[in-house]
Every structure is written in C-alpha cells, then in structure tokens.
Design a protein around this motif. Structure first.
Motif, PDB file in Angstrom:
ATOM      1  N   THR A   6       0.809  -1.223   0.000  1.00  0.00           N
ATOM      2  CA  THR A   6       0.000   0.000   0.000  1.00  0.00           C
ATOM      3  C   THR A   6       0.839   1.269   0.000  1.00  0.00           C
ATOM      4  OG1 THR A   6      -0.107   0.055   2.416  1.00  0.00           O
ATOM      5  CG2 THR A   6      -1.883  -1.134   1.263  1.00  0.00           C
ATOM      6  N   ASP A   7       2.162   1.146   0.071  1.00  0.00           N
ATOM      7  CA  ASP A   7       3.070   2.301   0.149  1.00  0.00           C
ATOM      8  C   ASP A   7       2.736   3.193   1.336  1.00  0.00           C
ATOM      9  OD1 ASP A   7       4.643   1.612  -2.026  1.00  0.00           O
ATOM     10  OD2 ASP A   7       3.355   2.674  -3.448  1.00  0.00           O
ATOM     11  N   GLN A   8       2.470   2.573   2.493  1.00  0.00           N
ATOM     12  CA  GLN A   8       2.129   3.327   3.700  1.00  0.00           C
ATOM     13  C   GLN A   8       2.984   2.868   4.872  1.00  0.00           C
ATOM     14  OE1 GLN A   8      -1.980   2.805   4.651  1.00  0.00           O
ATOM     15  NE2 GLN A   8      -2.702   4.151   3.040  1.00  0.00           N
ATOM     16  N   VAL A   9       3.235   3.804   5.773  1.00  0.00           N
ATOM     17  CA  VAL A   9       3.857   3.474   7.045  1.00  0.00           C
ATOM     18  C   VAL A   9       2.730   3.281   8.046  1.00  0.00           C
ATOM     19  CG1 VAL A   9       5.335   4.307   8.902  1.00  0.00           C
ATOM     20  CG2 VAL A   9       5.939   4.779   6.539  1.00  0.00           C
ATOM     21  N   GLY A  10       2.813   2.220   8.814  1.00  0.00           N
ATOM     22  CA  GLY A  10       1.786   1.951   9.810  1.00  0.00           C
ATOM     23  C   GLY A  10       2.386   1.514  11.123  1.00  0.00           C
ATOM     24  N   GLY A  33      -4.914 -13.712  12.655  1.00  0.00           N
ATOM     25  CA  GLY A  33      -4.734 -14.884  11.802  1.00  0.00           C
ATOM     26  C   GLY A  33      -3.389 -14.768  11.106  1.00  0.00           C
ATOM     27  N   PRO A  34      -3.369 -14.946   9.789  1.00  0.00           N
ATOM     28  CA  PRO A  34      -2.093 -14.864   9.086  1.00  0.00           C
ATOM     29  C   PRO A  34      -1.671 -13.417   8.766  1.00  0.00           C
ATOM     30  CG  PRO A  34      -3.814 -15.438   7.552  1.00  0.00           C
ATOM     31  CD  PRO A  34      -4.448 -15.394   8.909  1.00  0.00           C
ATOM     32  N   TYR A  35      -2.485 -12.452   9.114  1.00  0.00           N
ATOM     33  CA  TYR A  35      -2.217 -11.062   8.751  1.00  0.00           C
ATOM     34  C   TYR A  35      -1.718 -10.243   9.944  1.00  0.00           C
ATOM     35  CZ  TYR A  35      -4.739 -12.253   4.551  1.00  0.00           C
ATOM     36  OH  TYR A  35      -5.128 -12.853   3.395  1.00  0.00           O
ATOM     37  N   THR A  36      -1.052  -9.157   9.606  1.00  0.00           N
ATOM     38  CA  THR A  36      -0.597  -8.187  10.596  1.00  0.00           C
ATOM     39  C   THR A  36      -1.527  -6.992  10.531  1.00  0.00           C
ATOM     40  OG1 THR A  36       1.696  -8.892  10.295  1.00  0.00           O
ATOM     41  CG2 THR A  36       1.347  -6.724  11.273  1.00  0.00           C
ATOM     42  N   MET A  37      -1.954  -6.514  11.690  1.00  0.00           N
ATOM     43  CA  MET A  37      -2.838  -5.345  11.750  1.00  0.00           C
ATOM     44  C   MET A  37      -1.981  -4.098  11.951  1.00  0.00           C
ATOM     45  SD  MET A  37      -5.779  -6.605  11.258  1.00  0.00           S
ATOM     46  CE  MET A  37      -6.732  -5.147  11.519  1.00  0.00           C
ATOM     47  N   LEU A  38      -2.176  -3.116  11.072  1.00  0.00           N
ATOM     48  CA  LEU A  38      -1.471  -1.843  11.128  1.00  0.00           C
ATOM     49  C   LEU A  38      -2.491  -0.713  11.162  1.00  0.00           C
ATOM     50  CD1 LEU A  38       1.150  -2.456   8.294  1.00  0.00           C
ATOM     51  CD2 LEU A  38       1.540  -2.666  10.750  1.00  0.00           C
ATOM     52  N   ARG A  39      -2.075   0.426  11.686  1.00  0.00           N
ATOM     53  CA  ARG A  39      -2.916   1.628  11.605  1.00  0.00           C
ATOM     54  C   ARG A  39      -2.028   2.800  11.230  1.00  0.00           C
ATOM     55  NH1 ARG A  39      -4.416   4.601  17.196  1.00  0.00           N
ATOM     56  NH2 ARG A  39      -2.272   4.868  17.841  1.00  0.00           N
ATOM     57  N   PRO A  40      -2.600   3.822  10.618  1.00  0.00           N
ATOM     58  CA  PRO A  40      -1.796   4.983  10.225  1.00  0.00           C
ATOM     59  C   PRO A  40      -1.144   5.643  11.439  1.00  0.00           C
ATOM     60  CG  PRO A  40      -3.967   5.078   9.215  1.00  0.00           C
ATOM     61  CD  PRO A  40      -3.997   3.953  10.204  1.00  0.00           C
ATOM     62  N   VAL A  41       0.005   6.245  11.229  1.00  0.00           N
ATOM     63  CA  VAL A  41       0.681   6.985  12.288  1.00  0.00           C
ATOM     64  C   VAL A  41      -0.231   8.135  12.705  1.00  0.00           C
ATOM     65  CG1 VAL A  41       2.701   8.388  12.859  1.00  0.00           C
ATOM     66  CG2 VAL A  41       2.950   6.354  11.420  1.00  0.00           C
ATOM     67  N   GLY A  42      -0.448   8.293  13.985  1.00  0.00           N
ATOM     68  CA  GLY A  42      -1.320   9.351  14.485  1.00  0.00           C
ATOM     69  C   GLY A  42      -2.759   8.905  14.635  1.00  0.00           C
ATOM     70  N   GLY A  43      -3.078   7.685  14.257  1.00  0.00           N
ATOM     71  CA  GLY A  43      -4.439   7.163  14.407  1.00  0.00           C
ATOM     72  C   GLY A  43      -5.165   7.066  13.085  1.00  0.00           C
ATOM     73  N   GLY A  44      -6.243   6.343  13.104  1.00  0.00           N
ATOM     74  CA  GLY A  44      -7.037   6.158  11.899  1.00  0.00           C
ATOM     75  C   GLY A  44      -7.487   4.716  11.774  1.00  0.00           C
ATOM     76  N   ARG A  45      -8.029   4.412  10.630  1.00  0.00           N
ATOM     77  CA  ARG A  45      -8.587   3.091  10.376  1.00  0.00           C
ATOM     78  C   ARG A  45      -7.475   2.067  10.136  1.00  0.00           C
ATOM     79  NH1 ARG A  45     -13.520   1.943   6.268  1.00  0.00           N
ATOM     80  NH2 ARG A  45     -13.808  -0.214   6.847  1.00  0.00           N
ATOM     81  N   GLU A  46      -7.561   0.960  10.858  1.00  0.00           N
ATOM     82  CA  GLU A  46      -6.565  -0.101  10.727  1.00  0.00           C
ATOM     83  C   GLU A  46      -6.731  -0.836   9.400  1.00  0.00           C
ATOM     84  OE1 GLU A  46      -6.925  -2.680  14.113  1.00  0.00           O
ATOM     85  OE2 GLU A  46      -5.989  -1.240  15.449  1.00  0.00           O
ATOM     86  N   TRP A  47      -5.653  -1.474   8.956  1.00  0.00           N
ATOM     87  CA  TRP A  47      -5.718  -2.326   7.777  1.00  0.00           C
ATOM     88  C   TRP A  47      -4.895  -3.574   8.016  1.00  0.00           C
ATOM     89  CZ3 TRP A  47      -2.214   1.713   7.791  1.00  0.00           C
ATOM     90  CH2 TRP A  47      -0.934   1.460   7.326  1.00  0.00           C
ATOM     91  N   GLN A  48      -5.216  -4.600   7.239  1.00  0.00           N
ATOM     92  CA  GLN A  48      -4.494  -5.866   7.315  1.00  0.00           C
ATOM     93  C   GLN A  48      -3.410  -5.880   6.256  1.00  0.00           C
ATOM     94  OE1 GLN A  48      -7.470  -8.862   6.661  1.00  0.00           O
ATOM     95  NE2 GLN A  48      -7.987  -8.997   8.824  1.00  0.00           N
ATOM     96  N   ALA A  49      -2.251  -6.381   6.641  1.00  0.00           N
ATOM     97  CA  ALA A  49      -1.142  -6.498   5.701  1.00  0.00           C
ATOM     98  C   ALA A  49      -0.574  -7.905   5.803  1.00  0.00           C
ATOM     99  CB  ALA A  49      -0.071  -5.466   6.014  1.00  0.00           C
ATOM    100  N   HIS A  50      -0.179  -8.425   4.672  1.00  0.00           N
ATOM    101  CA  HIS A  50       0.471  -9.735   4.671  1.00  0.00           C
ATOM    102  C   HIS A  50       1.899  -9.527   5.161  1.00  0.00           C
ATOM    103  CE1 HIS A  50       2.044 -13.567   3.335  1.00  0.00           C
ATOM    104  NE2 HIS A  50       0.776 -13.977   3.343  1.00  0.00           N
TER     105      HIS A  50
END
Length: 122
Positions: free
Chosen positions: A12-16, A23-40
């Motif tokens: 996604t070209d993002q820092v989280g 499960g098999p995914y890592t949960m990240l959220r934007p620096v400073g807060g915001g909606r989390e996303w799953q990353a492989h």
C-alpha cells in the motif's frame, strides 16, 4: 513485535504502527491514528528514518487542519470581507498602524473590524 513499531507496507506504500496479529495477517494503523488495515507479513519491512519522519509530519499536518480556525479566535487578526468598503477602510487603518509599529492602533483597528464583521457580516 512491540505494538507501536513502525513498519512500511510495500503493498500500500504506507507506514503503519504495528497493532497485533489477526490470523495470518498483521494489523497496522496509520501513524497518528485512523482506520486499521491488514497487511500480509511478506509485504512488510521496518520503516526507514525518512519514512518514519514523513509519516510523523503527515500526522501532525492532519491534526493541524482537522479543525478549521475559529473566526472569533482573538489570537488571529480578523480578515476583511472582500468588496466591503468599511472592511477595506479598517484593514487599511490596521496596516498603517503596523507599518508605524503602533501596536495599540493596530489592536484598535482589529477590534473595530471584529465589531463591524459581527454587525454587518454574520
């Protein structure tokens, strides 16, 4: 991995910020807060210093512009309404006072401009 560790998601070209595993995914959220996303996990790597700095600056900018400035904030000078002769006159008084380094007269012009705006431009 510690929660809050900054990772770069190449998909996604993002820092989280690392939050947890789901499960098999890592949960990240934007620096400073915001909606989390799953990353492989295969698309993640530690964020470089430049990426961490850029993400921090972006988060600070987002906080700054999240709330529009209060027009009654007395720490900011009032803006004249375009096309209003009285606003233009009071703004000219203020600029003349500033040029003469007369802070008292500049403050008076600000007060008059605020009063005029409240009365004529609600």
């Amino acid at each position: 991995m510690e929660p809050g560790t900054l990772l770069y998601d190449t998909a996604t070209d993002q820092v989280g910020e690392y939050r947890d595993q789901s499960g098999p995914y890592t949960m990240l959220r934007p620096v400073g807060g915001g909606r989390e996303w799953q990353a492989h996990p295969s698309t993640l790597r530690p964020a470089t210093d430049r990426e961490r700095l850029s993400a921090g600056v972006r988060a600070a900018n987002d906080r700054t512009w999240a709330v529009p400035p209060d027009p009654e904030d007395l720490s900011r000078p009032p803006w004249p309404v375009p096309g209003c002769a009285e606003c233009t006159h009071l703004d000219g008084r203020r600029e003349t006072a500033r040029a003469a380094h007369d802070r008292s007269a500049a403050t008076d012009a600000n007060a008059l401009l605020r009063r005029h705006r409240r009365a004529e431009h609600p």
